[in-house]
Design an enzyme around this catalytic site. Structure first.
Site, PDB file in Angstrom:
ATOM      1  N   LYS A  83      22.746 -41.096  43.152  1.00 48.25           N
ATOM      2  CA  LYS A  83      23.785 -40.389  42.413  1.00 48.25           C
ATOM      3  C   LYS A  83      23.546 -38.886  42.494  1.00 48.25           C
ATOM      4  O   LYS A  83      22.657 -38.339  41.842  1.00 48.25           O
ATOM      5  CB  LYS A  83      23.814 -40.794  40.935  1.00 48.25           C
TER       6      LYS A  83
ATOM      7  N   GLY B 102      15.730 -33.722  36.977  1.00 47.39           N
ATOM      8  CA  GLY B 102      16.716 -32.944  36.233  1.00 47.39           C
ATOM      9  C   GLY B 102      16.116 -32.406  34.955  1.00 47.39           C
ATOM     10  O   GLY B 102      14.915 -32.127  34.890  1.00 47.39           O
ATOM     11  N   SER B 103      16.951 -32.295  33.938  1.00 47.69           N
ATOM     12  CA  SER B 103      16.518 -31.638  32.705  1.00 47.69           C
ATOM     13  C   SER B 103      15.599 -32.540  31.881  1.00 47.69           C
ATOM     14  O   SER B 103      15.643 -33.769  31.988  1.00 47.69           O
ATOM     15  CB  SER B 103      17.743 -31.265  31.874  1.00 47.69           C
TER      16      SER B 103
ATOM     17  N   ALA C   5      17.805 -34.965  29.542  1.00 48.69           N
ATOM     18  CA  ALA C   5      18.307 -36.184  30.188  1.00 48.69           C
ATOM     19  C   ALA C   5      17.127 -37.083  30.590  1.00 48.69           C
ATOM     20  O   ALA C   5      17.191 -38.307  30.466  1.00 48.69           O
ATOM     21  CB  ALA C   5      19.170 -35.830  31.390  1.00 48.69           C
ATOM     22  N   GLY C   6      16.049 -36.447  31.045  1.00 46.50           N
ATOM     23  CA  GLY C   6      14.868 -37.213  31.487  1.00 46.50           C
ATOM     24  C   GLY C   6      14.279 -38.046  30.359  1.00 46.50           C
ATOM     25  O   GLY C   6      13.857 -39.184  30.560  1.00 46.50           O
TER      26      GLY C   6
ATOM     27  N   GLU D  57      10.921 -36.204  37.274  1.00 39.85           N
ATOM     28  CA  GLU D  57      10.580 -34.843  37.710  1.00 39.85           C
ATOM     29  C   GLU D  57      11.438 -33.908  36.872  1.00 39.85           C
ATOM     30  O   GLU D  57      12.645 -33.808  37.102  1.00 39.85           O
ATOM     31  CB  GLU D  57      10.960 -34.743  39.197  1.00 39.85           C
TER      32      GLU D  57
ATOM     33  N   CYS E 113      12.210 -25.964  39.618  1.00 33.79           N
ATOM     34  CA  CYS E 113      11.447 -26.378  38.442  1.00 33.79           C
ATOM     35  C   CYS E 113      10.010 -25.852  38.439  1.00 33.79           C
ATOM     36  O   CYS E 113       9.416 -25.697  37.381  1.00 33.79           O
ATOM     37  CB  CYS E 113      11.442 -27.898  38.381  1.00 33.79           C
TER      38      CYS E 113
ATOM     39  N   GLU F  24      12.448 -23.206  29.513  1.00 32.77           N
ATOM     40  CA  GLU F  24      12.795 -23.011  30.926  1.00 32.77           C
ATOM     41  C   GLU F  24      14.161 -22.325  31.001  1.00 32.77           C
ATOM     42  O   GLU F  24      15.151 -22.847  30.485  1.00 32.77           O
ATOM     43  CB  GLU F  24      12.856 -24.372  31.627  1.00 32.77           C
TER      44      GLU F  24
HETATM   45  P1  NAD Z   1      20.877 -32.577  33.996  1.00 35.12           P
HETATM   46  O1  NAD Z   1      19.589 -33.188  33.655  1.00 35.12           O
HETATM   47  O2  NAD Z   1      21.985 -32.732  33.029  1.00 35.12           O
HETATM   48  O3  NAD Z   1      21.387 -33.148  35.401  1.00 35.12           O
HETATM   49  C1  NAD Z   1      20.513 -33.601  36.437  1.00 35.12           C
HETATM   50  C2  NAD Z   1      21.054 -34.902  37.009  1.00 35.12           C
HETATM   51  O4  NAD Z   1      21.022 -35.918  36.004  1.00 35.12           O
HETATM   52  C3  NAD Z   1      22.511 -34.824  37.438  1.00 35.12           C
HETATM   53  O5  NAD Z   1      22.697 -35.680  38.548  1.00 35.12           O
HETATM   54  C4  NAD Z   1      23.253 -35.369  36.220  1.00 35.12           C
HETATM   55  O6  NAD Z   1      24.529 -35.856  36.537  1.00 35.12           O
HETATM   56  C5  NAD Z   1      22.320 -36.462  35.792  1.00 35.12           C
HETATM   57  N1  NAD Z   1      22.373 -36.837  34.395  1.00 35.12           N
HETATM   58  C6  NAD Z   1      22.610 -36.058  33.322  1.00 35.12           C
HETATM   59  N2  NAD Z   1      22.526 -36.787  32.190  1.00 35.12           N
HETATM   60  C7  NAD Z   1      22.214 -38.048  32.559  1.00 35.12           C
HETATM   61  C8  NAD Z   1      21.978 -39.264  31.855  1.00 35.12           C
HETATM   62  N3  NAD Z   1      22.052 -39.327  30.530  1.00 35.12           N
HETATM   63  N4  NAD Z   1      21.674 -40.366  32.560  1.00 35.12           N
HETATM   64  C9  NAD Z   1      21.573 -40.323  33.903  1.00 35.12           C
HETATM   65  N5  NAD Z   1      21.809 -39.227  34.624  1.00 35.12           N
HETATM   66  C10 NAD Z   1      22.110 -38.088  33.957  1.00 35.12           C
HETATM   67  O7  NAD Z   1      20.643 -31.060  34.305  1.00 35.12           O
HETATM   68  P2  NAD Z   1      21.763 -29.910  34.315  1.00 35.12           P
HETATM   69  O8  NAD Z   1      22.591 -29.918  33.064  1.00 35.12           O
HETATM   70  O9  NAD Z   1      22.502 -29.983  35.584  1.00 35.12           O
HETATM   71  O10 NAD Z   1      20.831 -28.634  34.272  1.00 35.12           O
HETATM   72  C11 NAD Z   1      20.332 -28.225  33.018  1.00 35.12           C
HETATM   73  C12 NAD Z   1      18.876 -27.886  33.093  1.00 35.12           C
HETATM   74  O11 NAD Z   1      18.111 -28.926  33.681  1.00 35.12           O
HETATM   75  C13 NAD Z   1      18.520 -26.695  33.945  1.00 35.12           C
HETATM   76  O12 NAD Z   1      18.813 -25.499  33.322  1.00 35.12           O
HETATM   77  C14 NAD Z   1      17.077 -26.939  34.197  1.00 35.12           C
HETATM   78  O13 NAD Z   1      16.322 -26.538  33.088  1.00 35.12           O
HETATM   79  C15 NAD Z   1      16.991 -28.406  34.347  1.00 35.12           C
HETATM   80  N6  NAD Z   1      17.020 -28.842  35.758  1.00 35.12           N
HETATM   81  C16 NAD Z   1      15.832 -29.130  36.335  1.00 35.12           C
HETATM   82  C17 NAD Z   1      15.814 -29.511  37.660  1.00 35.12           C
HETATM   83  C18 NAD Z   1      14.540 -29.851  38.363  1.00 35.12           C
HETATM   84  O14 NAD Z   1      14.475 -29.732  39.575  1.00 35.12           O
HETATM   85  N7  NAD Z   1      13.518 -30.304  37.657  1.00 35.12           N
HETATM   86  C19 NAD Z   1      16.992 -29.590  38.380  1.00 35.12           C
HETATM   87  C20 NAD Z   1      18.211 -29.306  37.757  1.00 35.12           C
HETATM   88  C21 NAD Z   1      18.189 -28.936  36.425  1.00 35.12           C
END
Ligand code: NAD
Length: 498
Positions: A198, A250-251, A254-255, A272, A306, A403
């Site tokens: 995804k 990701g964040s 969400a993680g 991650e 990150c 962050e």
């Molecule tokens: P996010 O965590 O919302 O999105 C990352 C991914 O997770 C996307 O594919 C998103 O669609 C998906 N996602 C979001 N909520 C989910 C859920 N409940 N279940 C499953 N999948 C879900 O991140 P964002 O809003 O795009 O960015 C916000 C912050 O996240 C950034 O400012 C940064 O701090 C962090 N971030 C970290 C990384 C990294 O490489 N570690 C990458 C992107 C963002």
């Protein structure tokens, strides 16, 4: 042909490049299928705020179809999971070659969507995925992945087998979408897993090009399925009963939800997440000799990575001089369109990111940090933020702890090496970091005391052969290296007859 500041070669001048890509189908089960609904994702350029493409949004029935396809491919008794390692290595190499064939187009797609300067995307996003695929294919070919081994046990002989974990739900962010995707599918494919990937809604046009490569490479139907969508689609995939393993980047917010859900379902998960790494400048470091390396380790990709060392720890004995060096350097960074080869700092990926980063800048000032450069918007059109430096940052202030994910450095003063280590470790996160010194042994000694999963001496470039991941709130598990395979394995012990 144009050479960028990072040495990557571009096929043409891209600053005027206009993209308008429309996709009608989803890549599921090895073919392009009609989506379950008319929902779409509109892709907006962070440079111009204009629409540059559209793809179907995968909703619940599409995720169902993708999981069914991945399951069918995985369960096929003569299929992917059961192929001889050599045969899977060949297929993975074909896939890498299909990505090579798109190496000119891929960085344009990535940079047009997420603002990554083209100089970076054209050295990373069209190179690292293939490098990782070939790295794991080589391990398959040379027998380095021990699928079955025998050992003498306490009571008799034992065979220990490493089996693929099954159907993988891979959730990928927008910041380095192709490379982070490869962190997941590289080892998963090598082990014999199948995937439902995804991508983030911000970066779907590159995901479609990736799907075209998978189709051309003729990976068996269902081995790779792509479901572009947002949090709703991601959450549905996380909770899907047909998924055996989750891998999320990701964040932290969400993680944490993904981890809680995986815990409830007893489903293995690799996470991650974010970081707030320290770049520790020791008192013997000469940053002027290595400003390029410092840039890579602290501000690459507009600060949207990150592992970046965005807390810069500077010794009191050289504080004023080092603050000036960093400030002058950051002020000199060319800001511009992400498709301009001269650009060092492009726009942020989304309007939301821009607002978020500006919010942190306002908070930094309000909490008493000293702005030495930047802080504003260099352009009205596009989601730009000036490369920014704060000095005199308190490690316990908001910009010292959270962050920011933008081109903002927070300089923190320290008294001696012990204090630097203490400040570096006083963080909710544990991903990334660097030590800057003219004495590598001293640097290693300081690095060994930092609670982080990955750290560099006088630079930071993530190497595909080294395990990558975080401690504390930065995540769980490791990607890359031979260790990255473990996330996609289950162990089976067989007690052999005496
Ligand atoms: P996010 O965590 O919302 O999105 C990352 C991914 O997770 C996307 O594919 C998103 O669609 C998906 N996602 C979001 N909520 C989910 C859920 N409940 N279940 C499953 N999948 C879900 O991140 P964002 O809003 O795009 O960015 C916000 C912050 O996240 C950034 O400012 C940064 O701090 C962090 N971030 C970290 C990384 C990294 O490489 N570690 C990458 C992107 C963002």
């Amino acid at each position: 042909m144009l050479t960028t500041w990072w040495g990557s070669i571009l096929p043409l001048d891209l600053a005027e490049h206009v993209m308008n890509l429309m996709y009608e189908s989803l890549f599921i089960g090895g073919e392009w299928v009609t989506p379950s609904s008319s929902a779409t994702i509109d892709v907006i350029s962070p440079n111009t705020e204009q629409s540059i493409g559209r793809v179907p949004e995968a909703l619940e029935p599409d995720v169902d179809a993708a999981v069914v396809a991945a399951r069918k491919a995985f369960d096929d008794p003569t299929g992917w999971a059961n192929w001889a390692p050599e045969r899977r290595a060949n297929a993975i190499e074909h896939f890498a070659a299909a990505l090579d064939a798109r190496a000119d187009e891929m960085p344009i797609r990535v940079s047009s969507q997420n603002g990554m300067p083209i100089a970076i995307s054209s050295r990373v996003e069209n190179v690292m995925p293939q490098t990782m695929l070939r790295y794991y294919a080589d391990m398959l070919r040379t027998g380095e992945i021990e699928f079955d081994s025998e050992r003498k046990g306490v009571l008799g002989r034992i065979r220990v087998s490493r089996r693929p974990v099954g159907v993988v739900g891979a959730i990928v962010p927008w910041n380095v979408p192709q490379t982070i995707g490869a962190h997941k599918y590289g080892p998963a494919l090598a082990m014999g897993c199948t995937l439902v990937i995804k991508p983030s809604p911000e970066t779907v046009l590159d995901a479609m090009l990736f799907a075209e490569a998978a189709e051309e490479a003729q990976l068996p139907a269902g081995v790779i399925n792509i479901v572009p969508g947002g949090a709703r689609t991601g959450a549905y995939l996380v909770e899907h009963p047909g998924v055996d393993k989750l891998s999320f980047t990701g964040s932290e917010k969400a993680g944490r939800w993904v981890a809680e859900t995986a815990g409830r379902m007893l489903r293995p998960v690799t996470l991650e997440l974010g970081g707030k790494a320290a770049a520790i400048v020791l008192d013997d470091a000469d940053l002027t000799q290595n400003l390029e390396g410092f840039f890579m380790a602290t501000m690459l990709n507009n600060g949207q990575s990150c592992y970046l060392g965005t807390r810069v720890l500077v010794p009191a004995s050289r504080y004023g001089a080092v603050v000036d060096i960093i400030t002058d350097f950051v002020r000199s960074l060319p800001v511009g369109d992400s498709l301009d080869p001269a650009t060092r700092i492009g726009p942020l990926a989304t309007a939301r990111q821009q607002e978020r980063v500006e919010g942190y800048i306002a908070k930094g000032t309000a909490e008493g940090a000293r702005l030495t450069t930047g802080g504003g918007r260099p352009r009205e059109l596009g989601w730009f933020v000036d490369p920014t430096v704060f000095a005199d940052v308190d490690n316990h202030s908001t910009i010292g702890r959270e962050e920011i994910f933008g081109p903002v450095l927070s300089i923190i003063k320290y008294t001696d090496d012990d204090a630097a280590v203490r400040i570096a470790n006083d963080s909710p996160y544990g991903l990334g970091g660097t030590v800057w010194t003219s004495d590598v042994e001293r640097g290693l000694s300081v690095a060994s005391r930092i609670d982080t999963g990955v750290i560099g001496i006088n630079g930071f470039l993530a190497d595909p052969a080294a395990p990558f991941g975080g401690t504390k709130a930065s995540g769980m598990g490791r990607e890359l290296g031979p260790e990255g395979l473990e996330a996609y394995q289950v162990l089976q012990s067989t007690y052999l007859p005496r």
